[in-house]
Design an enzyme around this catalytic site. Structure first.
Site, PDB file in Angstrom:
ATOM      1  N   GLU A 152     -62.158  64.497  -1.830  1.00 24.04           N
ATOM      2  CA  GLU A 152     -61.123  65.150  -1.020  1.00 24.04           C
ATOM      3  C   GLU A 152     -59.879  64.284  -0.859  1.00 24.04           C
ATOM      4  OE1 GLU A 152     -62.634  67.268   2.332  1.00 24.04           O
ATOM      5  OE2 GLU A 152     -64.558  67.673   1.384  1.00 24.04           O
TER       6      GLU A 152
HETATM    7  C1  LIG Z   1     -67.930  70.421   0.501  1.00 23.27           C
HETATM    8  N1  LIG Z   1     -67.316  69.689   1.576  1.00 23.27           N
HETATM    9  C2  LIG Z   1     -66.955  70.301   2.716  1.00 23.27           C
HETATM   10  O1  LIG Z   1     -67.120  71.488   2.902  1.00 23.27           O
HETATM   11  N2  LIG Z   1     -66.402  69.489   3.680  1.00 23.27           N
HETATM   12  C3  LIG Z   1     -66.033  70.052   4.901  1.00 23.27           C
HETATM   13  N3  LIG Z   1     -66.242  71.243   5.194  1.00 23.27           N
HETATM   14  N4  LIG Z   1     -65.409  69.228   5.801  1.00 23.27           N
HETATM   15  C4  LIG Z   1     -64.944  69.734   7.013  1.00 23.27           C
HETATM   16  C5  LIG Z   1     -63.583  69.874   7.205  1.00 23.27           C
HETATM   17  C6  LIG Z   1     -63.121  70.363   8.425  1.00 23.27           C
HETATM   18  C7  LIG Z   1     -64.009  70.751   9.439  1.00 23.27           C
HETATM   19  C8  LIG Z   1     -65.367  70.656   9.218  1.00 23.27           C
HETATM   20  C9  LIG Z   1     -65.861  70.150   8.007  1.00 23.27           C
END
Ligand SMILES: CNC(=O)NC(=N)Nc1ccccc1
Length: 314
Positions: A152
């Protein structure tokens, strides 16, 4: 069609086998390796929330006491689940691959430490005296079926080299199929993984069609923005693996994502049916963030994850 779930960052999450005893999920991404090696010889670090005993391999941030994960992986595999180890995640904000040599080292480390156990190369009782001589085994004798890239931040260079090195290891281990997957955000080109997707072979791509307005699944439901599954099919057809399966990534509960991105099963159904039927060759299923949130999100007596499985199989 498959349901893929992330496991390892859930609030008060149960042990892995709780999810392997359920028929709902087919692929489980265990997250995360959230610290990357800074140079050849450096160890990555890991975090699996409440699942390990807080011990680290001496001198590293790599968890050494994940005995429940070690014990549960074999029963997960016996239940027909594919278990992937996820690299990155939302807290890996300062992580990057500095150069090609480190990318190759990182791939070798992951393979020898989490891939098929080879006592000639890895030591179950790794100590610092073995640094440089043997790899540790964080899940001891248990091994994963491949690696997921939830990159990310600071993507781009290095990930294609890392994935191609892992693929080289896969070819040397014909005893089973190993997989590579990725979790890009929905804007195209994905800032972190577009180079890797174009230059290395992915088996599954689960796009995070949440947390980014304008291309999200919620945009499709609300008639806003432009949900871009069709465009992602185009990305895959031009990629190093034109046959990669494309999964719709969704939050498994209201508080598993930023506000406004959660969709109820009733809202998800027409979206999934539309794209399952429009792209039968590429549609792989649904990815959920994440397992424990879905398990705790009970709707009419079934978990959210069960509702998603039913939508795929109805
Ligand atoms: C596959 N990775 C994710 O889905 N990460 C993710 N959902 N991180 C996140 C970002 C903001 C609020 C909660 C979780």
């Amino acid at each position: 069609n498959n349901v893929a779930v992330y496991y390892g960052q859930g609030y008060n999450q149960p042990r892995l086998k709780h999810f392997c005893e359920q028929t709902t999920s087919d692929i489980i991404n265990i997250g995360f390796i959230n610290q990357f090696p800074k140079h050849v010889g450096d160890f990555p670090g890991s975090n699996f929330a409440n699942q390990c005993n807080g011990a680290f391999f001496p001198g590293t941030e790599l968890l050494s006491g994940c005995h429940q994960i070690w014990q549960d992986i074999p029963s997960c595999k016996a239940a027909g689940k594919t278990i992937l180890l996820s690299i990155g995640g939302g807290t890996a904000t300062a992580q990057s691959i500095p150069d090609e040599a480190t990318a190759v080292w990182f791939a070798d480390f992951l393979w020898y430490s989490f891939g098929p156990y080879n006592p000639a190369i890895s030591s179950l009782g790794w100590t610092e005296e073995l640094a440089g001589l043997a790899f540790p085994r964080p899940f001891l004798t248990s091994s994963v079926d491949g690696f997921d890239f939830d990159i990310e931040y600071n993507g781009g260079v290095g990930y294609a080299a890392m994935i191609n090195r892992l693929r080289w290891h896969f070819t040397k281990s014909p005893e089973q199929t190993y997989y590579i997957s990725g979790a890009p955000q929905c804007p195209i080109p994905d800032a972190q993984l577009s180079n890797a997707i174009a230059n290395s072979h992915f088996d599954f791509i689960w796009v995070q069609w949440y947390n980014t307005g304008g291309c999200s699944a919620a945009d499709w439901v609300h008639g806003t923005g432009k949900f871009n599954f069709d465009d992602w099919v185009g990305v895959i057809e031009k990629s190093a693996n034109p046959n990669a399966k494309l999964f719709i990534g969704l939050p498994a509960s209201k508080d598993a994502a930023n506000a406004g991105f959660y969709l109820t099963p009733k809202e998800v159904k027409p979206l999934v049916k539309t794209y399952m039927n429009k792209h039968p060759k590429h549609f792989g299923g649904v990815m959920l963030w994440e397992a424990t949130a879905g398990d705790n999100n009970l709707i009419d007596g079934s978990t959210y994850t069960e509702h998603i499985k039913d939508i795929l199989y109805d």
